[in-house]
Design an enzyme around this catalytic site. Structure first.
Site, PDB file in Angstrom:
ATOM      1  N   HIS A  97      -1.581  -2.025   8.498  1.00 10.02           N
ATOM      2  CA  HIS A  97      -1.337  -2.055   7.053  1.00 10.02           C
ATOM      3  C   HIS A  97       0.168  -2.189   6.808  1.00 10.02           C
ATOM      4  CE1 HIS A  97      -1.087  -0.799   2.881  1.00 10.02           C
ATOM      5  NE2 HIS A  97      -2.364  -1.089   2.780  1.00 10.02           N
ATOM      6  N   GLU A 146      -3.177  -9.142   2.772  1.00 17.88           N
ATOM      7  CA  GLU A 146      -2.657  -8.282   1.720  1.00 17.88           C
ATOM      8  C   GLU A 146      -1.185  -8.608   1.452  1.00 17.88           C
ATOM      9  OE1 GLU A 146      -5.070  -4.433   1.306  1.00 17.88           O
ATOM     10  OE2 GLU A 146      -3.435  -4.082   2.704  1.00 17.88           O
TER      11      GLU A 146
END
Ligand code: PGA
Length: 221
Positions: A97, A146
């Site tokens: 992430h 993302e």
């Protein structure tokens, strides 16, 4: 119907009482998801055991994932949580992430070790990239695109652009089966992302914290 993953990333939020409250509210809704939707909740490590036992014990239609994994196996690595420990409670793990890359200085090399550890423990990595230039380890089949400008900003990418990037990722990395989109996904915009051909779901931060909002989002997907 194409496969959809709808993933809640609670990040570093929620105490035990909040997590149980979220699950109790989810249970009250008596939700049933169609076969093609896999809905996954990713809590902090401290909550993994409670969340996983609640979901199993109450037969909720949810799966569980961790938000991170140690790049090392079992052994003398103080503070690390290794793959087999995670596998006791769940089947998925988020790797790479952008917050891990940014705040914890995780490098592509380290992320690659994490993927190896995840697969050795029979966990499916949810491998996050910020764009098509982040390398994706060859063993990863599930990837989340993302863009940092969309995370937590209320400014999502357009479904068309996300779909174009997903296509590019799949072309560059034929081992990638599923690409998800993440960044300011809401119950209102989720269907727009899930409808496009190269996208197979969403990774959700802020909108996953409230069970009403997240479960509405999962239904709208
Ligand atoms: P957001 O976060 O939904 O709050 O934008 C997404 C993520 O970081 O996974």
């Amino acid at each position: 119907m194409k496969k959809l993953f709808i993933i809640a990333n609670w990040k570093s939020n929620k105490l035990q009482v909040d997590a149980i409250d979220w699950l109790e509210q989810a249970e009250e809704k008596k939700l049933v998801f169609p076969e093609h939707k896999t809905v996954i909740v990713c809590p902090s490590f401290t909550l993994l055991s409670d969340v996983s036992f609640f979901i199993k014990g109450h037969a909720l239609p949810l799966s569980v994932g961790s938000q991170d994994i140690s790049p090392y196996p079992m052994g003398a690595y103080t503070g690390a949580i290794h793959g087999e420990q995670i596998k006791e409670f769940c089947d998925y793990t988020i790797i790479g992430h952008s917050e891990r890359r940014r705040f914890f200085q995780e490098t592509n090399e380290m992320l690659s070790l994490k993927v190896t550890r995840a697969l050795a423990a029979n966990l499916l990595p949810i491998y996050c990239v910020q764009g098509k230039d982040d390398p994706i380890p060859t063993e990863c089949s599930l990837v989340a695109y993302e863009p940092v400008t969309a995370i937590g900003t209320g400014k999502p990418d357009t479904p068309e652009n996300a779909n174009a990037i997903a296509r590019e990722i799949k072309t560059a990395y034929p081992h990638v089966t599923y690409v998800l989109y993440g960044g300011s996904v809401t119950p209102e915009n989720v269907a727009g992302f899930c409808a496009l051909d190269a996208l197979n779901g969403v990774l959700v931060g802020g909108a996953s914290l409230d069970p009403d909002i997240f479960l509405q989002l999962a239904q709208n997907a």
